[in-house]
Scaffold this motif. Sequence first.
Motif, PDB file in Angstrom:
ATOM      1  N   VAL A  71       0.971  -1.186   0.158  1.00 55.27           N
ATOM      2  CA  VAL A  71       0.235   0.024  -0.129  1.00 55.27           C
ATOM      3  C   VAL A  71       0.939   1.343  -0.233  1.00 55.27           C
ATOM      4  N   PRO A 109      -1.743   5.432   4.300  1.00 53.53           N
ATOM      5  CA  PRO A 109      -2.819   5.181   5.226  1.00 53.53           C
ATOM      6  C   PRO A 109      -4.382   5.353   4.961  1.00 53.53           C
ATOM      7  N   ARG A 110      -5.223   4.503   5.441  1.00 50.38           N
ATOM      8  CA  ARG A 110      -6.394   4.810   5.261  1.00 50.38           C
ATOM      9  C   ARG A 110      -7.199   6.049   6.172  1.00 50.38           C
ATOM     10  N   GLU A 125     -10.576  -4.210  -0.523  1.00 56.20           N
ATOM     11  CA  GLU A 125      -9.535  -3.107  -0.932  1.00 56.20           C
ATOM     12  C   GLU A 125      -8.991  -3.909  -2.220  1.00 56.20           C
ATOM     13  N   ASP A 156      -8.784  -0.112  -3.895  1.00 57.08           N
ATOM     14  CA  ASP A 156      -8.932   1.258  -3.288  1.00 57.08           C
ATOM     15  C   ASP A 156      -7.851   2.378  -3.712  1.00 57.08           C
ATOM     16  N   THR A 163      -7.214   5.273  -2.783  1.00 56.66           N
ATOM     17  CA  THR A 163      -6.578   5.865  -1.768  1.00 56.66           C
ATOM     18  C   THR A 163      -5.437   5.206  -0.993  1.00 56.66           C
ATOM     19  N   ARG A 164      -5.274   3.990  -1.326  1.00 63.17           N
ATOM     20  CA  ARG A 164      -4.370   3.007  -0.630  1.00 63.17           C
ATOM     21  C   ARG A 164      -3.282   2.449  -1.579  1.00 63.17           C
ATOM     22  N   TYR A 165      -3.585   2.467  -2.876  1.00 60.31           N
ATOM     23  CA  TYR A 165      -2.507   1.961  -3.909  1.00 60.31           C
ATOM     24  C   TYR A 165      -2.428   2.845  -5.044  1.00 60.31           C
ATOM     25  N   PHE A 177       3.223  -0.344   8.052  1.00 68.55           N
ATOM     26  CA  PHE A 177       2.091  -0.969   7.866  1.00 68.55           C
ATOM     27  C   PHE A 177       2.247  -2.494   8.227  1.00 68.55           C
ATOM     28  N   ARG A 223      -4.243  -2.351   6.166  1.00 73.52           N
ATOM     29  CA  ARG A 223      -4.603  -1.237   6.972  1.00 73.52           C
ATOM     30  C   ARG A 223      -3.550  -0.637   7.899  1.00 73.52           C
TER      31      ARG A 223
END
Length: 525
Positions: free
Chosen positions: A287, A290-291, A456, A475, A477-479, A518, A522
């Motif tokens: 990732v 962070p979420r 995700e 997702d 926002t994460r990858y 991480f 998450r």
Amino acid sequence: MNAEPVTTAALCRLFAKVLNLDSIRPDTDFYMAGGHSLAALELAVAIEAESGLRVGVVDILDCPTPQALAARLGLPGRGTAAAAPPASAGAVVGGLGHEGRWLWLERQRTGLLSDAYSVSCLLDGHGDVDPDGFARAVAVAVRQHPALCCVIREVDGEPRVDMVEPRGFFDVLRSPEHDIERLAAVAFDPAVGPLLRIRLLLGSGPSWQVLIVADHLVCDGRSLEILARDIVDAYGATARDYPDAPIPDAVAAPAAPARVTESARKAALDYWLDRLTPPPPTLPLPVAAPREGPVGSASALVTRDVPAAAVLALAKAGHPSLFVPAAAAVVRTLTNLAGLRDVCVGTAVDRRARTGTEGVVGCLVTTVPVRVRVPVANHPDALMAAVSAAAAEAVDHCDVSFDEIVAAVNPPRPPGRTPLFDVWVAVFPPVDAPSAGPGGIALHGSSLPVRSAVFELSFQFVRHAAGMRLALLYDATRYDQDTVDRIADRTVAAMVAITDGVEADGDGAALEPAPTLFSGFRLEA
């Protein structure tokens, strides 16, 4: 309707009838005896018809034995069927089963009206289509399936199913080009409905298409083909036998499927408790951030075509559904990225064959975890054997819902994380509805991938006439996209390597390791 007293003996008789059992004791639990959402709805209707009392499936959920339900229905203030509010007048009242309730609660938890909770397919039409005749065929086909003629409202914090007259779900659209992605991005409101959209797409020439989009609470992927075949059959029958016949006024009554025995349910829960203890480890994947919000707040999709030769070879080698090789390719990719040999992914199992509901439209799938202990031997045959065994066992023990599995295992539940897995794998078969005869039409096509994330990473393998395509939903926002591009490339390379019978490591550049702060998908608080 005048209300009549409901005795325990009468309820024992109705319980037994709905459950297809010879007899029921007063203390028999409806759900432990094999009851589920459709059966509970059928039971509520039967009690209402016999007694005149308003009965909801929530009553059966709260009081699942004849003895307890008789006590509740005998309390003062119990309304009659005629006393229902106008919005529900004449409606069949019920509730969702365990799996549907879990899905409904997930939607309530996220608060998102998203097409992540929709299923859809795009079908090419064959034959000369009459729009009016097609509209009539759609109306006839939809009324055969009660699940498509309902809304789902919240009552005292629980979902309730109300049968309604299906309206406003069909359109004919004429345009030289149609924006399929926009038309398929339907965010249904279960409490409002309709929970189905069918579009007849006419172009400037003779070609035409049909787009079907439905809420997952009332329709699963297999249902799309069932509905398409019913539309084709209804079109052929209307054109051939009775072109001026009226559309049925009434919606078909729910069928009573075969029930799951108490022993089968106990065996399934015992299996999952053993299989998932201790719980699967969280996969440390690459990732980038962070979420900062719920899954689904920002999603993106990358696609890759699986070589047609590989698809054909795997089908000929005894894997016609392609789920095992597809899941094996995903597991190999996750193993290489995470450095773990204990990998758990989620998938859906169609339970029609086990419950006698072939030909029924509805959400008749259940979510199961597929936990694979990846063999040390880095060879496709060993990996395929491990995945095949894990998948077969999951199917054999699908007699309980996912929320029941989670309750039995009680794994750690970090906020916002789906229990037990964060990676989803699904193979969508082609949708084929052949012509019913001379003068008829045919529909052939494929499912459309979901474009809004619930997990995700969602590996969606879509079968089509020319082969298969991987649609990897992630997702955003994460990858980073380049990371997901390489994950998709590695997965396709692993599938080709499985086909060739060589080690499935791939030759692509190695992905950068996940940042050390991480521990998995998450950020840990």
